[in-house]
Design a protein around this motif. Structure first.
Motif, PDB file in Angstrom:
ATOM      1  N   LEU A  81     -27.977 -21.444  35.911  1.00 55.81           N
ATOM      2  CA  LEU A  81     -29.016 -20.427  35.811  1.00 55.81           C
ATOM      3  C   LEU A  81     -29.847 -20.627  34.539  1.00 55.81           C
ATOM      4  O   LEU A  81     -31.076 -20.554  34.583  1.00 55.81           O
ATOM      5  N   LEU A  82     -29.187 -20.884  33.433  1.00 60.07           N
ATOM      6  CA  LEU A  82     -29.894 -21.127  32.171  1.00 60.07           C
ATOM      7  C   LEU A  82     -30.814 -22.328  32.289  1.00 60.07           C
ATOM      8  O   LEU A  82     -31.982 -22.275  31.894  1.00 60.07           O
ATOM      9  N   VAL A  83     -30.323 -23.407  32.843  1.00 56.13           N
ATOM     10  CA  VAL A  83     -31.112 -24.634  32.934  1.00 56.13           C
ATOM     11  C   VAL A  83     -32.299 -24.450  33.888  1.00 56.13           C
ATOM     12  O   VAL A  83     -33.437 -24.786  33.541  1.00 56.13           O
ATOM     13  N   LEU A  84     -32.060 -23.904  35.061  1.00 60.08           N
ATOM     14  CA  LEU A  84     -33.135 -23.759  36.052  1.00 60.08           C
ATOM     15  C   LEU A  84     -34.186 -22.735  35.642  1.00 60.08           C
ATOM     16  O   LEU A  84     -35.385 -23.035  35.617  1.00 60.08           O
ATOM     17  N   VAL A  85     -33.752 -21.539  35.332  1.00 59.82           N
ATOM     18  CA  VAL A  85     -34.704 -20.489  34.975  1.00 59.82           C
ATOM     19  C   VAL A  85     -35.322 -20.768  33.607  1.00 59.82           C
ATOM     20  O   VAL A  85     -36.516 -20.519  33.398  1.00 59.82           O
ATOM     21  N   GLY A  86     -34.530 -21.311  32.690  1.00 60.31           N
ATOM     22  CA  GLY A  86     -35.073 -21.662  31.380  1.00 60.31           C
ATOM     23  C   GLY A  86     -36.157 -22.717  31.467  1.00 60.31           C
ATOM     24  O   GLY A  86     -37.187 -22.627  30.803  1.00 60.31           O
ATOM     25  N   ALA A  87     -35.953 -23.713  32.303  1.00 60.64           N
ATOM     26  CA  ALA A  87     -36.973 -24.757  32.490  1.00 60.64           C
ATOM     27  C   ALA A  87     -38.233 -24.176  33.122  1.00 60.64           C
ATOM     28  O   ALA A  87     -39.351 -24.529  32.720  1.00 60.64           O
ATOM     29  N   MET A  88     -38.069 -23.289  34.084  1.00 63.29           N
ATOM     30  CA  MET A  88     -39.239 -22.666  34.721  1.00 63.29           C
ATOM     31  C   MET A  88     -39.984 -21.770  33.729  1.00 63.29           C
ATOM     32  O   MET A  88     -41.213 -21.768  33.682  1.00 63.29           O
ATOM     33  N   ALA A  89     -39.248 -21.015  32.938  1.00 67.87           N
ATOM     34  CA  ALA A  89     -39.892 -20.148  31.945  1.00 67.87           C
ATOM     35  C   ALA A  89     -40.613 -20.975  30.891  1.00 67.87           C
ATOM     36  O   ALA A  89     -41.683 -20.592  30.403  1.00 67.87           O
ATOM     37  N   TRP A  90     -40.050 -22.128  30.537  1.00 67.34           N
ATOM     38  CA  TRP A  90     -40.671 -22.975  29.518  1.00 67.34           C
ATOM     39  C   TRP A  90     -42.022 -23.515  29.989  1.00 67.34           C
ATOM     40  O   TRP A  90     -42.937 -23.688  29.190  1.00 67.34           O
ATOM     41  N   ILE A  91     -42.147 -23.772  31.267  1.00 68.72           N
ATOM     42  CA  ILE A  91     -43.428 -24.249  31.790  1.00 68.72           C
ATOM     43  C   ILE A  91     -44.526 -23.242  31.441  1.00 68.72           C
ATOM     44  O   ILE A  91     -45.618 -23.626  31.006  1.00 68.72           O
ATOM     45  N   PHE A  92     -44.227 -21.963  31.588  1.00 69.57           N
ATOM     46  CA  PHE A  92     -45.234 -20.937  31.321  1.00 69.57           C
ATOM     47  C   PHE A  92     -45.340 -20.599  29.837  1.00 69.57           C
ATOM     48  O   PHE A  92     -46.441 -20.595  29.279  1.00 69.57           O
ATOM     49  N   LEU A  93     -44.205 -20.322  29.183  1.00 71.18           N
ATOM     50  CA  LEU A  93     -44.248 -19.969  27.762  1.00 71.18           C
ATOM     51  C   LEU A  93     -44.699 -21.147  26.900  1.00 71.18           C
ATOM     52  O   LEU A  93     -45.590 -21.003  26.064  1.00 71.18           O
ATOM     53  N   GLY A  94     -44.064 -22.287  27.098  1.00 66.68           N
ATOM     54  CA  GLY A  94     -44.427 -23.467  26.320  1.00 66.68           C
ATOM     55  C   GLY A  94     -45.845 -23.921  26.607  1.00 66.68           C
ATOM     56  O   GLY A  94     -46.586 -24.302  25.696  1.00 66.68           O
ATOM     57  N   GLY A  95     -46.219 -23.874  27.874  1.00 63.31           N
ATOM     58  CA  GLY A  95     -47.577 -24.253  28.236  1.00 63.31           C
ATOM     59  C   GLY A  95     -48.603 -23.359  27.584  1.00 63.31           C
ATOM     60  O   GLY A  95     -49.636 -23.827  27.095  1.00 63.31           O
ATOM     61  N   HIS A  96     -48.327 -22.067  27.530  1.00 65.55           N
ATOM     62  CA  HIS A  96     -49.247 -21.133  26.876  1.00 65.55           C
ATOM     63  C   HIS A  96     -49.322 -21.409  25.378  1.00 65.55           C
ATOM     64  O   HIS A  96     -50.414 -21.463  24.809  1.00 65.55           O
ATOM     65  N   VAL A  97     -48.184 -21.596  24.748  1.00 68.88           N
ATOM     66  CA  VAL A  97     -48.152 -21.800  23.303  1.00 68.88           C
ATOM     67  C   VAL A  97     -48.839 -23.108  22.913  1.00 68.88           C
ATOM     68  O   VAL A  97     -49.624 -23.150  21.977  1.00 68.88           O
ATOM     69  N   VAL A  98     -48.566 -24.178  23.637  1.00 72.23           N
ATOM     70  CA  VAL A  98     -49.104 -25.488  23.263  1.00 72.23           C
ATOM     71  C   VAL A  98     -50.534 -25.670  23.745  1.00 72.23           C
ATOM     72  O   VAL A  98     -51.422 -26.038  22.977  1.00 72.23           O
ATOM     73  N   GLU A  99     -50.771 -25.431  25.005  1.00 70.65           N
ATOM     74  CA  GLU A  99     -52.079 -25.733  25.578  1.00 70.65           C
ATOM     75  C   GLU A  99     -53.157 -24.726  25.194  1.00 70.65           C
ATOM     76  O   GLU A  99     -54.325 -25.081  25.112  1.00 70.65           O
ATOM     77  N   ASP A 100     -52.789 -23.481  24.939  1.00 69.28           N
ATOM     78  CA  ASP A 100     -53.778 -22.470  24.559  1.00 69.28           C
ATOM     79  C   ASP A 100     -53.926 -22.334  23.048  1.00 69.28           C
ATOM     80  O   ASP A 100     -54.737 -21.543  22.584  1.00 69.28           O
ATOM     81  N   GLU A 101     -53.133 -23.064  22.298  1.00 69.36           N
ATOM     82  CA  GLU A 101     -53.183 -23.087  20.833  1.00 69.36           C
ATOM     83  C   GLU A 101     -53.200 -21.676  20.236  1.00 69.36           C
ATOM     84  O   GLU A 101     -54.160 -21.256  19.601  1.00 69.36           O
ATOM     85  N   VAL A 102     -52.129 -20.947  20.433  1.00 74.81           N
ATOM     86  CA  VAL A 102     -52.006 -19.605  19.889  1.00 74.81           C
ATOM     87  C   VAL A 102     -51.716 -19.669  18.393  1.00 74.81           C
ATOM     88  O   VAL A 102     -51.382 -20.728  17.859  1.00 74.81           O
TER      89      VAL A 102
END
Length: 129
Positions: A81-102
């Motif tokens: 659960l940690l690996v699957l949901v964590g990886a999916m959440a990272w796509i959105f959280l990490g993508g927002h942090v890196v690609e949107d340059e917050v």
């Protein structure tokens, strides 16, 4: 039983925090590389596009591996659960942090949010465990 669940929650939060920082660093470093390629060859059509794609893949694909390896190093099993949901959440959280340059403060907040989510996911026990 309660101490074991607490320890698992803390381990999950710690592994998630370290994984988030490492993936953030990988993603931003690769993104800077892609930006350098784009700036060096401004006349070329789609200059740096392949590098940008590789940066995104490296930033996203490393998360499930780091989560799994971190929990295994800490001798915790059953981390699906940690690996699957964590990886999916990272796509959105990490993508927002890196690609949107917050901002730096928001980046710390999002990485802390990811660590808390990882801790909660690690604390959830599945039926077979």
């Amino acid at each position: 039983m309660t101490n074991r669940r607490t320890a698992r929650w803390v381990k999950g939060a710690a592994v998630s925090a370290v994984s988030a920082v490492v993936c953030y660093w990988i993603w931003t470093s690769c993104r800077e590389w892609a930006s350098g390629v784009r700036e060096a060859d401004q006349d070329a059509f789609l200059a740096g596009s392949l590098e940008s794609l590789l940066a995104g893949i490296a930033g996203v694909a490393s998360m499930p591996l780091l989560l799994w390896a971190g929990m295994r190093v800490l001798k915790e099993r059953g981390n699906h659960l940690l690996v699957l949901v964590g990886a999916m959440a990272w796509i959105f959280l990490g993508g927002h942090v890196v690609e949107d340059e917050v901002s730096a403060g928001a980046t710390v907040g999002f990485l802390a949010l990811f660590a808390a989510l990882g801790g909660l996911l690690a604390g959830v026990r599945t039926r077979g465990e």
